[in-house]
Write a protein that holds these residues in place. Sequence first.
Motif, PDB file in Angstrom:
ATOM      1  N   ARG A  83       0.839  -1.201   0.000  1.00 45.36           N
ATOM      2  CA  ARG A  83       0.000   0.000   0.000  1.00 45.36           C
ATOM      3  C   ARG A  83       0.870   1.245   0.000  1.00 45.36           C
ATOM      4  N   SER A  84       0.544   2.161  -0.901  1.00 47.97           N
ATOM      5  CA  SER A  84       1.252   3.440  -0.959  1.00 47.97           C
ATOM      6  C   SER A  84       0.554   4.406  -0.016  1.00 47.97           C
ATOM      7  N   GLU A  85       1.343   5.084   0.815  1.00 55.22           N
ATOM      8  CA  GLU A  85       0.767   6.015   1.762  1.00 55.22           C
ATOM      9  C   GLU A  85       1.636   7.257   1.847  1.00 55.22           C
ATOM     10  N   THR A  86       0.995   8.429   1.852  1.00 54.04           N
ATOM     11  CA  THR A  86       1.704   9.696   1.970  1.00 54.04           C
ATOM     12  C   THR A  86       1.432  10.274   3.356  1.00 54.04           C
ATOM     13  N   VAL A  87       2.501  10.644   4.055  1.00 54.19           N
ATOM     14  CA  VAL A  87       2.399  11.162   5.412  1.00 54.19           C
ATOM     15  C   VAL A  87       3.139  12.490   5.482  1.00 54.19           C
ATOM     16  N   GLU A  88       2.522  13.477   6.127  1.00 53.60           N
ATOM     17  CA  GLU A  88       3.220  14.740   6.372  1.00 53.60           C
ATOM     18  C   GLU A  88       4.072  14.580   7.621  1.00 53.60           C
ATOM     19  N   MET A  89       5.341  14.980   7.519  1.00 54.56           N
ATOM     20  CA  MET A  89       6.292  14.825   8.615  1.00 54.56           C
ATOM     21  C   MET A  89       6.932  16.171   8.917  1.00 54.56           C
ATOM     22  N   TRP A  90       7.442  16.317  10.132  1.00 53.40           N
ATOM     23  CA  TRP A  90       8.131  17.552  10.472  1.00 53.40           C
ATOM     24  C   TRP A  90       9.225  17.288  11.501  1.00 53.40           C
ATOM     25  N   VAL A  91      10.224  18.187  11.500  1.00 53.43           N
ATOM     26  CA  VAL A  91      11.325  18.104  12.451  1.00 53.43           C
ATOM     27  C   VAL A  91      10.876  18.795  13.737  1.00 53.43           C
ATOM     28  N   ALA A  92      10.788  18.026  14.823  1.00 54.13           N
ATOM     29  CA  ALA A  92      10.387  18.563  16.119  1.00 54.13           C
ATOM     30  C   ALA A  92      11.604  19.064  16.891  1.00 54.13           C
ATOM     31  N   GLN A  93      12.782  18.488  16.593  1.00 61.57           N
ATOM     32  CA  GLN A  93      14.005  18.849  17.314  1.00 61.57           C
ATOM     33  C   GLN A  93      15.194  18.515  16.425  1.00 61.57           C
ATOM     34  N   ALA A  94      16.209  19.393  16.432  1.00 63.47           N
ATOM     35  CA  ALA A  94      17.434  19.129  15.672  1.00 63.47           C
ATOM     36  C   ALA A  94      18.625  19.698  16.440  1.00 63.47           C
ATOM     37  N   ASP A  95      19.619  18.865  16.668  1.00 67.36           N
ATOM     38  CA  ASP A  95      20.859  19.254  17.349  1.00 67.36           C
ATOM     39  C   ASP A  95      22.021  18.662  16.548  1.00 67.36           C
ATOM     40  N   PRO A  96      22.356  19.303  15.391  1.00 70.43           N
ATOM     41  CA  PRO A  96      23.377  18.739  14.496  1.00 70.43           C
ATOM     42  C   PRO A  96      24.756  18.706  15.145  1.00 70.43           C
ATOM     43  N   PRO A  97      25.557  17.669  14.961  1.00 73.71           N
ATOM     44  CA  PRO A  97      25.233  16.390  14.333  1.00 73.71           C
ATOM     45  C   PRO A  97      24.963  15.310  15.373  1.00 73.71           C
ATOM     46  N   ARG A  98      24.255  15.653  16.455  1.00 73.17           N
ATOM     47  CA  ARG A  98      24.057  14.718  17.568  1.00 73.17           C
ATOM     48  C   ARG A  98      22.712  14.013  17.578  1.00 73.17           C
ATOM     49  N   SER A  99      21.625  14.758  17.272  1.00 69.80           N
ATOM     50  CA  SER A  99      20.307  14.111  17.350  1.00 69.80           C
ATOM     51  C   SER A  99      19.261  14.923  16.600  1.00 69.80           C
ATOM     52  N   THR A 100      18.209  14.231  16.213  1.00 72.62           N
ATOM     53  CA  THR A 100      17.049  14.886  15.629  1.00 72.62           C
ATOM     54  C   THR A 100      15.817  14.030  15.893  1.00 72.62           C
ATOM     55  N   THR A 101      14.680  14.696  16.017  1.00 74.77           N
ATOM     56  CA  THR A 101      13.411  14.010  16.231  1.00 74.77           C
ATOM     57  C   THR A 101      12.444  14.439  15.135  1.00 74.77           C
ATOM     58  N   VAL A 102      11.850  13.444  14.484  1.00 73.00           N
ATOM     59  CA  VAL A 102      10.886  13.687  13.407  1.00 73.00           C
ATOM     60  C   VAL A 102       9.534  13.142  13.868  1.00 73.00           C
ATOM     61  N   LYS A 103       8.465  13.911  13.625  1.00 72.46           N
ATOM     62  CA  LYS A 103       7.121  13.527  14.053  1.00 72.46           C
ATOM     63  C   LYS A 103       6.192  13.404  12.848  1.00 72.46           C
ATOM     64  N   ALA A 104       5.132  12.620  13.029  1.00 72.82           N
ATOM     65  CA  ALA A 104       4.069  12.509  12.028  1.00 72.82           C
ATOM     66  C   ALA A 104       2.789  12.105  12.747  1.00 72.82           C
ATOM     67  N   LEU A 105       1.671  12.607  12.243  1.00 68.25           N
ATOM     68  CA  LEU A 105       0.352  12.192  12.731  1.00 68.25           C
ATOM     69  C   LEU A 105      -0.354  11.543  11.558  1.00 68.25           C
ATOM     70  N   GLN A 106      -0.843  10.317  11.759  1.00 72.18           N
ATOM     71  CA  GLN A 106      -1.496   9.612  10.652  1.00 72.18           C
ATOM     72  C   GLN A 106      -2.462   8.593  11.231  1.00 72.18           C
ATOM     73  N   GLY A 107      -3.683   8.595  10.726  1.00 74.32           N
ATOM     74  CA  GLY A 107      -4.654   7.566  11.097  1.00 74.32           C
ATOM     75  C   GLY A 107      -4.882   7.426  12.591  1.00 74.32           C
ATOM     76  N   GLY A 108      -4.917   8.532  13.313  1.00 75.62           N
ATOM     77  CA  GLY A 108      -5.170   8.481  14.753  1.00 75.62           C
ATOM     78  C   GLY A 108      -3.968   8.069  15.584  1.00 75.62           C
ATOM     79  N   ALA A 109      -2.783   8.031  14.956  1.00 75.18           N
ATOM     80  CA  ALA A 109      -1.572   7.668  15.690  1.00 75.18           C
ATOM     81  C   ALA A 109      -0.555   8.803  15.605  1.00 75.18           C
ATOM     82  N   ASP A 110       0.232   8.932  16.661  1.00 77.15           N
ATOM     83  CA  ASP A 110       1.311   9.917  16.751  1.00 77.15           C
ATOM     84  C   ASP A 110       2.616   9.126  16.637  1.00 77.15           C
TER      85      ASP A 110
END
Length: 152
Positions: free
Chosen positions: A61-88
């Motif tokens: 199944r092909s699915e398109t999800v909108e994603m965003w960077v919630a946190q970025a600390d280059p080059p140590r860490s990053t957090t990416v979030k998405a909301l889809q189908g009632g799930a975080d």
Amino acid sequence: MEHTTTITKHINASPDKVWSVISDIPGSAATLSGVDSVQLLTDGPYGQGTRWKETRTMMGRSETVEMWVAQADPPRSTTVKALQGGADYTSRFTLAERDGGTDLTLTFGAEMLQPSGFSKVMMALFGKIGMSFTRRALAKDLAEIAAKAESL
């Protein structure tokens, strides 16, 4: 009700090279075989607030999800979030220099928002199967990120 999984891969490349791969959102469709396409929704360099739509094919199944960077600390860490189908969904990448390379750790979590009784039962029944499938897909992503970073 939340499900999480964590995978670590040692990459024979510096944290800066690994970071350049994971923060290259426009290039991710070329790097990751699981990503069909990417459409940037914001301008500028990768950082907190960067948004894009990512299309993946999973289980046929092909699915398109909108994603965003919630946190970025280059080059140590990053957090990416998405909301889809009632799930975080949360994907956290942590980079740690080790033995002349980088340990890249990916922690992926899925949390049902306001789950119904039915969805709680389904998550209990299928959550482990879904997470094992997700874990295989994430391991493949990490292997492909490693291959790209090691070729830079």
